[in-house]
Design an enzyme around this catalytic site. Structure first.
Site, PDB file in Angstrom:
ATOM      1  N   CYS A  71       0.745  -1.231   0.004  1.00 16.68           N
ATOM      2  CA  CYS A  71       0.025  -0.023   0.014  1.00 16.68           C
ATOM      3  C   CYS A  71       0.760   1.381  -0.112  1.00 16.68           C
ATOM      4  O   CYS A  71       0.724   1.986  -1.005  1.00 16.68           O
ATOM      5  CB  CYS A  71      -0.937   0.061   1.210  1.00 16.68           C
TER       6      CYS A  71
HETATM    7  N1  LIG Z   1      -2.929  -5.764   2.089  1.00 12.78           N
HETATM    8  C1  LIG Z   1      -3.274  -4.794   2.776  1.00 12.78           C
HETATM    9  O1  LIG Z   1      -3.002  -4.632   4.068  1.00 12.78           O
HETATM   10  C2  LIG Z   1      -4.169  -3.832   2.116  1.00 12.78           C
HETATM   11  C3  LIG Z   1      -4.692  -2.779   3.203  1.00 12.78           C
HETATM   12  C4  LIG Z   1      -5.858  -2.073   2.215  1.00 12.78           C
HETATM   13  C5  LIG Z   1      -6.064  -2.065   0.955  1.00 12.78           C
HETATM   14  N2  LIG Z   1      -5.471  -2.888   0.100  1.00 12.78           N
HETATM   15  C6  LIG Z   1      -5.902  -2.932  -1.290  1.00 12.78           C
HETATM   16  O2  LIG Z   1      -6.452  -4.014  -1.381  1.00 12.78           O
HETATM   17  C7  LIG Z   1      -6.365  -4.869  -2.738  1.00 12.78           C
HETATM   18  C8  LIG Z   1      -5.909  -6.255  -2.441  1.00 12.78           C
HETATM   19  O3  LIG Z   1      -4.834  -6.449  -1.864  1.00 12.78           O
HETATM   20  P1  LIG Z   1      -4.291  -7.632  -1.017  1.00 12.78           P
HETATM   21  O4  LIG Z   1      -3.254  -7.265  -0.254  1.00 12.78           O
HETATM   22  O5  LIG Z   1      -5.589  -8.529  -0.579  1.00 12.78           O
HETATM   23  O6  LIG Z   1      -3.724  -8.505  -2.583  1.00 12.78           O
HETATM   24  P2  LIG Z   1      -3.354 -10.044  -2.221  1.00 12.78           P
HETATM   25  O7  LIG Z   1      -2.067 -10.203  -3.640  1.00 12.78           O
HETATM   26  O8  LIG Z   1      -3.150 -10.205  -1.054  1.00 12.78           O
HETATM   27  O9  LIG Z   1      -4.765 -10.912  -2.985  1.00 12.78           O
HETATM   28  C9  LIG Z   1      -5.024 -10.663  -4.118  1.00 12.78           C
HETATM   29  C10 LIG Z   1      -5.736 -11.890  -4.642  1.00 12.78           C
HETATM   30  O10 LIG Z   1      -6.561 -11.579  -5.742  1.00 12.78           O
HETATM   31  C11 LIG Z   1      -6.317 -12.763  -6.676  1.00 12.78           C
HETATM   32  N3  LIG Z   1      -6.377 -12.061  -7.985  1.00 12.78           N
HETATM   33  C12 LIG Z   1      -5.888 -11.453  -8.790  1.00 12.78           C
HETATM   34  N4  LIG Z   1      -6.296 -11.162  -9.905  1.00 12.78           N
HETATM   35  C13 LIG Z   1      -7.626 -11.699 -10.016  1.00 12.78           C
HETATM   36  C14 LIG Z   1      -8.623 -11.786 -10.910  1.00 12.78           C
HETATM   37  N5  LIG Z   1      -8.710 -11.207 -11.895  1.00 12.78           N
HETATM   38  N6  LIG Z   1      -9.802 -12.683 -10.476  1.00 12.78           N
HETATM   39  C15 LIG Z   1      -9.787 -13.321  -9.066  1.00 12.78           C
HETATM   40  N7  LIG Z   1      -8.826 -13.034  -8.299  1.00 12.78           N
HETATM   41  C16 LIG Z   1      -7.805 -12.332  -8.714  1.00 12.78           C
HETATM   42  C17 LIG Z   1      -4.587 -13.073  -6.409  1.00 12.78           C
HETATM   43  O11 LIG Z   1      -4.732 -14.331  -6.905  1.00 12.78           O
HETATM   44  C18 LIG Z   1      -4.828 -12.902  -4.737  1.00 12.78           C
HETATM   45  O12 LIG Z   1      -5.314 -14.401  -4.155  1.00 12.78           O
HETATM   46  C19 LIG Z   1      -5.121  -3.828  -3.461  1.00 12.78           C
HETATM   47  O13 LIG Z   1      -5.594  -3.016  -4.240  1.00 12.78           O
HETATM   48  C20 LIG Z   1      -4.363  -3.263  -2.278  1.00 12.78           C
HETATM   49  O14 LIG Z   1      -3.999  -2.075  -2.391  1.00 12.78           O
HETATM   50  C21 LIG Z   1      -4.469  -3.734   0.817  1.00 12.78           C
END
Ligand SMILES: NC(=O)c1ccc[n+]([C@@H]2O[C@H](COP(=O)([O-])OP(=O)(O)OC[C@H]3O[C@@H](n4cnc5c(N)ncnc54)[C@H](O)[C@@H]3O)[C@@H](O)[C@H]2O)c1
Length: 437
Positions: free
Chosen positions: A274
């Site tokens: 992030c």
């Molecule tokens: N990790 C954090 O602390 C956090 C906090 C707030 C916001 N975010 C935001 O949330 C979003 C997700 O982040 P995350 O950390 O959970 O990511 P992550 O990489 O942990 O998880 C994302 C998941 O999405 C799957 N994926 C990717 N493309 C896909 C598709 N087209 N269809 C289905 N599944 C798909 C991946 O296989 C993965 O399992 C991002 O935009 C991030 O910036 C993350």
């Protein structure tokens, strides 16, 4: 009554089915919370391993207990699939896919676009689609809605759309999913109302805002605020280095002011999915409007220079004892981007190791949360923090201040310690061997 109005009743009675696309750090906890609230939840992911783990009732995210996941699975409220043909089952679809940067540091919206395309191909009347991935202001109205409307259905009458940013802090034991208010911006008042109603079932507080773009900007402001303030703390660390002052002492004393000061800490650089990434989404968008986001660019500059500063301090410290970096045994303590998590995405430890690797250092690492890590074309495995490992290194570099590491023992055994996190603040014996950022 329209299908959208009908959805209100289905949410109220928990008959509404919830879909979550992307079962990662954000999506899995969200899916489990909705299931705990009594909804039937289907998780969608491209990663078959994650889907199999959910189906087996096993969590792969530290903040989600396997016991909780298994309970929801057993109760029949939670399932996962790689089959996107099942999307029409869901009345509410949450998109939680990654939003990284490309190699040229521009937004990589390919994961979002793929997920939206998967929904658009099967969109049915009455569905509410909520984007939760962090992205630039305008994504929902300029990218998501036109793609969904290509299905022939109309926003506001056939289907609803909202943006509701995720604000979880992995590893934070004080603030869990419920405790952090949920910001919701819908495309129409009904969209906001429906999305707010859904989220009120799992969040203690919902904060409606007037548009999807406002909600997108809220999230970017929060993370840009952090990136810039950490940038300032890092620059103060560089200043204190020149002034021969202890930056930690300066910051802790300043933080005793009861108003007008908020404590941010320096470190080896930014990490995670992030803070190092999100401000670039905003500056990219602003560039398209001929506006230069100067604070963001400056913070990126300072923050990305920190791993190089760390390696130059390590070089200095070894040099004092006539040791070259080339061939020296460097033990890295912590490779995760922050304490008590196993996430190495964008971790500054990776940059520090890469730089030391280029200088010929003999590197090993210990991290109780990360058993192995791949850096460039080399794979590393976490070593046990034995007395022998500590005693035989030339320098121990504290990159992540995991609470499970015994810092007294590290200082007692290692010949030199470079501490980028002030992890050794409480250590009394052997302080002469510690050098801090
Ligand atoms: N990790 C954090 O602390 C956090 C906090 C707030 C916001 N975010 C935001 O949330 C979003 C997700 O982040 P995350 O950390 O959970 O990511 P992550 O990489 O942990 O998880 C994302 C998941 O999405 C799957 N994926 C990717 N493309 C896909 C598709 N087209 N269809 C289905 N599944 C798909 C991946 O296989 C993965 O399992 C991002 O935009 C991030 O910036 C993350």
């Amino acid at each position: 009554m329209s299908r959208l109005e009908e959805l209100k009743g289905r949410i109220e009675s928990r008959e509404a089915k919830i879909g979550v696309i992307g079962l990662g750090y954000v999506g899995l906890p969200l899916a489990v919370e909705f299931a705990k609230a009594g909804f039937s939840v289907v998780g969608f992911d491209l990663d078959g391993e994650k889907v199999r783990a959910v189906e087996a009732g096993t969590s792969y995210i530290e903040d989600v207990r396997s016991q909780d996941l298994a309970e929801q699975k057993k109760a029949g409220r939670l399932s996962a699939t790689t089959d996107f043909a099942k999307l029409p089952i869901a009345d509410v679809i949450n998109i939680c896919v990654p939003t990284p940067l490309t190699r040229t540091k521009d937004p990589d919206v390919s994961h979002m676009a793929k997920a939206i395309e998967d929904i658009a191909r099967r969109l049915r009347s009455g569905q509410l689609v909520v984007l939760g991935s962090t992205t630039y202001p305008g994504t929902t109205s300029e990218l998501l809605i036109p793609m969904l409307e290509s299905s022939g259905l109309t926003i506001g009458t056939d289907f609803s759309v909202a943006f509701a940013p995720e604000r979880i802090d992995p590893g934070n034991t004080k603030f869990g999913v419920h405790d952090v208010p949920k910001v919701v911006g819908g495309e129409t008042p009904l969209c906001t109302e429906l999305a707010s109603q859904v989220y009120k079932t799992i969040f203690d507080q919902v904060v409606p805002v007037s548009s999807t773009a406002c909600a997108e900007m809220v999230k970017l402001l929060e993370n840009t605020f952090r990136a810039i303030n950490i940038g300032l703390a890092n620059e103060v660390a560089l200043m204190c280095d020149r002034l021969d002052l202890d930056v930690w002492e300066v910051i802790e004393a300043a933080a005793t002011k009861p108003y007008g000061f908020m404590k941010f800490l320096p470190g080896p650089g930014l990490g995670g999915h992030c803070i190092p990434v999100d401000p670039s989404y905003l500056s990219w968008k602003m560039k398209s409007l001929n506006f230069s986001a100067r604070f963001i660019e400056l913070a990126i500059d300072v923050n990305t220079s920190m791993p190089r500063h760390v390696t130059s301090k390590i070089t200095e410290l070894l040099n004092e004892d006539r040791l070259p970096v080339n061939g020296s045994r460097v033990l890295i303590l912590g490779v995760a981007y922050k304490p008590d998590v196993g996430d190495v995405r964008e971790s500054p430890a990776i940059d520090v190791i890469e730089l030391l690797q280029q200088m010929g250092a003999d590197i090993s690492y210990h991290d109780p949360h990360v058993s192995e890590v791949q850096i460039e074309d080399r794979g590393y495995k976490s070593v046990d923090l034995s007395d022998d490992v500590l005693g035989s290194c030339d320098i121990a570099v504290i990159v992540t201040n995991h609470s499970a590491i015994d810092w007294e023992r590290v200082v007692a055994r290692a010949p030199r310690i470079f501490d980028t996190r002030n992890a050794t603040a409480g250590v009394r014996e052997g302080r002469e061997r510690i050098r801090k950022l």
